[in-house]
Design a protein around this motif. Structure first.
Motif, short mmCIF file in Angstrom:
data_model
loop_
_atom_site.label_atom_id
_atom_site.label_comp_id
_atom_site.label_asym_id
_atom_site.label_seq_id
_atom_site.Cartn_x
_atom_site.Cartn_y
_atom_site.Cartn_z
N LEU A 168 109.47 89.44 -5.74
CA LEU A 168 110.29 88.94 -6.15
C LEU A 168 110.32 87.52 -4.80
O LEU A 168 110.44 86.00 -4.52
N ILE A 169 109.74 88.55 -3.30
CA ILE A 169 109.83 87.74 -2.57
C ILE A 169 108.12 87.33 -1.96
O ILE A 169 107.61 88.04 -2.53
N ASP A 170 107.71 86.11 -1.13
CA ASP A 170 106.49 86.13 -1.31
C ASP A 170 105.29 86.23 -0.45
O ASP A 170 106.19 87.68 0.59
N HIS A 171 103.96 87.16 -0.54
CA HIS A 171 103.55 88.95 0.35
C HIS A 171 103.68 87.67 1.94
O HIS A 171 103.48 89.27 3.16
N ASN A 172 103.25 87.02 1.85
CA ASN A 172 102.89 86.64 3.55
C ASN A 172 104.72 85.72 3.87
O ASN A 172 104.36 86.02 4.83
N THR A 173 105.26 84.90 3.09
CA THR A 173 106.25 84.49 3.71
C THR A 173 108.00 84.71 3.62
O THR A 173 108.44 84.23 4.57
N TYR A 174 107.54 85.35 2.60
CA TYR A 174 109.37 86.40 2.52
C TYR A 174 109.41 85.55 1.66
O TYR A 174 110.94 85.47 1.52
N GLU A 175 109.18 84.23 1.25
CA GLU A 175 110.54 83.32 0.74
C GLU A 175 110.48 83.58 -0.86
O GLU A 175 109.86 84.07 -1.99
N TRP A 176 111.76 82.94 -1.14
CA TRP A 176 111.93 83.90 -2.80
C TRP A 176 112.27 82.37 -3.84
O TRP A 176 112.75 82.70 -4.99
N ALA A 177 111.65 81.30 -3.61
CA ALA A 177 112.84 80.19 -3.56
C ALA A 177 112.30 79.36 -4.96
O ALA A 177 112.67 79.45 -6.14
N LEU A 215 106.79 89.67 9.87
CA LEU A 215 108.54 89.29 10.84
C LEU A 215 109.26 88.93 11.90
O LEU A 215 108.01 88.98 12.74
N SER A 216 109.67 88.49 11.64
CA SER A 216 110.10 87.73 13.04
C SER A 216 110.96 89.51 14.00
O SER A 216 111.44 90.24 13.08
N PRO A 217 111.40 89.53 15.01
CA PRO A 217 112.10 90.35 16.30
C PRO A 217 112.86 91.13 15.13
O PRO A 217 113.45 92.52 15.04
N ALA A 218 114.16 89.78 15.33
CA ALA A 218 115.10 90.69 14.58
C ALA A 218 115.27 91.58 12.87
O ALA A 218 115.60 92.04 12.83
N ASN A 254 98.97 90.12 -7.28
CA ASN A 254 99.23 90.14 -6.07
C ASN A 254 97.79 90.69 -5.47
O ASN A 254 96.69 91.41 -5.69
N PRO A 255 96.89 88.67 -4.87
CA PRO A 255 95.23 89.13 -4.55
C PRO A 255 95.27 90.29 -3.49
O PRO A 255 94.04 89.42 -3.09
N HIS A 256 96.07 90.03 -2.87
CA HIS A 256 96.22 90.92 -1.86
C HIS A 256 95.83 92.43 -2.08
O HIS A 256 95.38 93.29 -0.46
N ARG A 257 96.02 92.63 -2.81
CA ARG A 257 95.23 94.41 -2.90
C ARG A 257 94.67 95.22 -4.71
O ARG A 257 95.03 93.29 -4.96
N GLY A 277 103.21 86.86 -6.62
CA GLY A 277 104.33 86.33 -6.23
C GLY A 277 105.63 86.35 -6.82
O GLY A 277 105.77 86.31 -8.07
N PRO A 278 106.63 85.04 -6.24
CA PRO A 278 108.00 84.30 -6.90
C PRO A 278 107.98 83.86 -7.62
O PRO A 278 107.70 83.64 -8.94
N GLU A 279 106.36 83.04 -8.27
CA GLU A 279 105.86 82.18 -9.39
C GLU A 279 105.35 83.17 -9.77
O GLU A 279 106.19 81.97 -11.41
N GLY A 280 105.19 83.86 -10.14
CA GLY A 280 104.53 85.11 -11.33
C GLY A 280 105.58 85.43 -12.03
O GLY A 280 106.01 85.40 -13.39
#
Length: 261
Positions: free
Chosen positions: A17-26, A124-127, A219-222, A243-246
């Motif tokens: 649901l969220i991108d492997h690299n960007t963590y975006e779900w849009a 990820l961000s520190p938070a 997932n092209p990363h694995r 990712g979210p496109e698929g």
């Protein structure tokens, strides 16, 4: 529980649901809107912590549905932001400390590194990395040894009652429970007419095979998952896009196939 739910969707997060690299779900917004329009249940199911998933679930407007956290080691109830106790996690770390040092040093868990190091590893961000370390049930980590050493590590932990699951990024340890176990308990509570599960990693396989329709998200990363039970009969599908496109394309296709649009 509502016995009239037409559909429940159980979905992995990272790489699905969220991108492997960007963590975006849009890119999945269209399918999420379609699911909302038919009042489908959407259950987030991830190795992420309750603190992480609670935040994302609120962002997606899915607070009224339970979420499966820490690879199925726990459930985050509806309208609850986090899980209060960390006793199971502390017990897990105590047990992990008993692994012989020559073997233990090859597993670098989240408790073994700083928040800054975790942010560097994951992007990820520190938070967000701090929320990822706020664990209640399980310990993910990187395996830095050989395959043979990993097999020895897994055999030892299994003999101590610890379950080891391979996710998209990390090896995750817990005292039991997986995504499929929790999915079955949620299905028993809500009685949906149809179920869909989506994921991209080995720890998703049981969930994908247990649903009415499973979707392997590219997932092209694995390495791709091997052929799954139900795939020849069309009960398990594979996306072309990652990712979210698929994810978006697969959900819209299945909504049409189930005549729920």
């Amino acid at each position: 529980m509502n016995s009239e739910i037409e559909l429940m969707v159980f979905t992995d997060l990272d790489g699905s649901l969220i991108d492997h690299n960007t963590y975006e779900w849009a890119p999945a917004r269209q399918a999420l809107t379609s699911l909302d329009n038919i009042s489908a249940g959407v259950v987030l199911s991830s190795s992420k912590t309750a603190a992480e998933i609670g935040r994302l679930r609120a962002e997606l407007g899915l607070e009224k549905w339970p979420a499966i956290v820490e690879n199925g080691a726990g459930i985050l109830p509806p309208f609850v932001a986090d899980v209060a106790t960390q006793s199971a996690y502390q017990d897990l770390l105590v047990t992990l400390a008993q692994v012989p040092p020559g073997l233990r040093r090859h597993f670098r868990g989240f408790a073994d590194i700083t928040t800054t190091e975790l942010a560097d590893i994951t992007g990820l961000s520190p938070a967000a990395a701090a929320r990822a370390q706020n664990r209640c049930f399980s310990e993910p980590g990187q395996w830095l040894g050989t395959d043979a050493q990993q097999a020895e590590f897994v055999t030892l932990l299994t003999s101590w009652g610890i379950q080891v699951q391979q996710g998209g990024r990390f090896l995750t340890l817990s005292f039991g429970g997986n995504k499929a176990d929790q999915m079955r308990s949620i299905i028993k509570a809500y009685h949906p007419k149809h179920t869909i599960a989506l994921g991209d990693a080995p720890n998703d396989v049981q969930m994908l095979e247990a649903a009415e329709f499973g979707v392997v998200v590219a997932n092209p990363h694995r390495l791709p998952l091997p052929p799954l039970k139900g795939e020849p009969e069309g009960h398990v599908l594979r996306t072309q896009a990652a990712g979210p496109e698929g994810w978006n394309a697969a959900v819209l296709y299945l909504l049409n196939r189930l005549e729920l649009q």
